[in-house]
Design an enzyme around this catalytic site. Structure first.
Site, PDB file in Angstrom:
ATOM      1  N   ASP A   8      52.520  61.488  22.474  1.00  0.00           N
ATOM      2  CA  ASP A   8      53.906  61.145  22.190  1.00  0.00           C
ATOM      3  C   ASP A   8      53.881  59.846  21.350  1.00  0.00           C
ATOM      4  O   ASP A   8      52.848  59.178  21.275  1.00  0.00           O
ATOM      5  CB  ASP A   8      54.627  60.935  23.530  1.00  0.00           C
ATOM      6  CG  ASP A   8      56.005  60.364  23.352  1.00  0.00           C
ATOM      7  OD1 ASP A   8      56.828  61.033  22.725  1.00  0.00           O
ATOM      8  OD2 ASP A   8      56.247  59.230  23.832  1.00  0.00           O
ATOM      9  N   ASP A  10      57.122  57.288  20.479  1.00  0.00           N
ATOM     10  CA  ASP A  10      57.973  56.175  20.938  1.00  0.00           C
ATOM     11  C   ASP A  10      57.711  55.881  22.416  1.00  0.00           C
ATOM     12  O   ASP A  10      57.834  56.772  23.267  1.00  0.00           O
ATOM     13  CB  ASP A  10      59.458  56.533  20.776  1.00  0.00           C
ATOM     14  CG  ASP A  10      59.878  56.637  19.320  1.00  0.00           C
ATOM     15  OD1 ASP A  10      59.386  55.850  18.500  1.00  0.00           O
ATOM     16  OD2 ASP A  10      60.708  57.516  19.017  1.00  0.00           O
ATOM     17  N   ASP A 166      54.942  58.964  27.754  1.00  0.00           N
ATOM     18  CA  ASP A 166      55.476  57.879  28.583  1.00  0.00           C
ATOM     19  C   ASP A 166      56.674  58.271  29.414  1.00  0.00           C
ATOM     20  O   ASP A 166      57.158  57.445  30.195  1.00  0.00           O
ATOM     21  CB  ASP A 166      55.895  56.699  27.690  1.00  0.00           C
ATOM     22  CG  ASP A 166      57.119  57.031  26.844  1.00  0.00           C
ATOM     23  OD1 ASP A 166      57.088  58.062  26.143  1.00  0.00           O
ATOM     24  OD2 ASP A 166      58.107  56.280  26.899  1.00  0.00           O
TER      25      ASP A 166
HETATM   26  O1  LIG Z   1      62.999  59.713  19.421  1.00  0.00           O
HETATM   27  C1  LIG Z   1      63.047  59.934  20.653  1.00  0.00           C
HETATM   28  O2  LIG Z   1      64.081  60.193  21.279  1.00  0.00           O
HETATM   29  C2  LIG Z   1      61.802  59.880  21.458  1.00  0.00           C
HETATM   30  O3  LIG Z   1      60.640  59.938  20.743  1.00  0.00           O
HETATM   31  P1  LIG Z   1      59.275  60.246  21.539  1.00  0.00           P
HETATM   32  O4  LIG Z   1      59.320  61.724  21.812  1.00  0.00           O
HETATM   33  O5  LIG Z   1      58.221  59.816  20.556  1.00  0.00           O
HETATM   34  O6  LIG Z   1      59.289  59.416  22.789  1.00  0.00           O
HETATM   35 MG   LIG Z   2      58.203  58.577  24.377  1.00  0.00          MG
END
Ligand SMILES: O=C(O)COP(=O)(O)O
Ligand SMILES: [Mg+2]
Length: 218
Positions: A8, A10, A166
């Site tokens: 992942d 963010d 996360d």
């Molecule tokens: O942009 C988002 O809502 C989350 O992004 P992610 O899946 O990398 O945590």
């Molecule tokens: Mg994330």
């Protein structure tokens, strides 16, 4: 340590919430609204940009009919940023280097739109690690639907699989895809670690290569 490992983005490899909040707040300022604080915006991250903007609209009691327009404005603001408020988590780059040196193939599966995901990877010098990047607008469905994760692994060599994330959304995605999940505990998770199904958890990236080796030995 030969494995296909998908990450992942963010809250997992990068702490991007400050740039996301800045984009939201520039959109709100253009609408004549005051800023939201970082913790509030961070709590909206995880299910993609359209969902984040819907939560901003709901939080402020704005007109949901303007969602398409405000989502487009937020994306434009985010695209204008140069990732200057975004940092890889401590040790993340070193861990990626060690995993690559150990023969792992790496990918990204993020609900962040694919364009901004590729841009932030480039801005932070991380693109070179990844053989595939699937974003929240790459396919008709987003995480926790498993299609994005399946597509990520399909683009990598056929090796033992691990997904590293996360959040609740990532844990659910891994479960839906039938892939062992490693949980990074310092990201944007809302619930307790024990409440998220996971093979193992870690709070420091220096520990990740060893954790990967252990997970593959099972
Ligand atoms: O942009 C988002 O809502 C989350 O992004 P992610 O899946 O990398 O945590
Ligand atoms: Mg994330």
């Amino acid at each position: 340590m030969t494995a296909a490992i998908v990450f992942d983005l963010d809250g997992t490899l990068i702490d991007s919430a400050p740039d996301i909040a800045a984009a939201v707040n520039r959109m709100l300022a253009a609408e004549g609204h005051g800023p939201l604080d970082l913790a509030t915006v961070t709590s909206f991250v995880g299910r993609g940009l359209p969902n984040l903007v819907a939560q901003v609209i709901g939080h402020l009691g704005l007109d949901m009919g303007r969602h398409p327009e405000l989502a487009a404005a937020t994306l434009a603001e985010y695209n204008r940023s140069n990732s200057s408020l975004t940092m890889p988590y401590p040790g993340a780059v070193g861990a990626l280097e060690r995993l690559r040196e150990g023969g792992a193939a790496l990918g990204i599966c993020t609900n962040k739109p694919e364009g901004p995901a590729r841009q932030v990877l480039a801005d932070l010098g991380l693109s070179r690690f990844f053989d595939v990047v699937i974003g929240g607008d790459s396919l008709p469905t987003r995480k926790p639907d498993p299609a994005m994760l399946h597509a990520s692994f399909a683009a990598l060599p056929d090796l033992p699989r691990l997904y590293v994330g996360d959040s609740e959304v990532d844990a659910e995605t891994a479960l839906n895809a039938g892939v062992p999940f490693l949980l990074f505990t310092e990201g944007y998770r809302k619930r307790a670690v024990e409440e998220l199904p996971h093979r193992a958890a870690f709070n420091a990236f220096a520990d990740l290569p060893e954790l990967v080796a252990q997970a593959l030995a099972i």
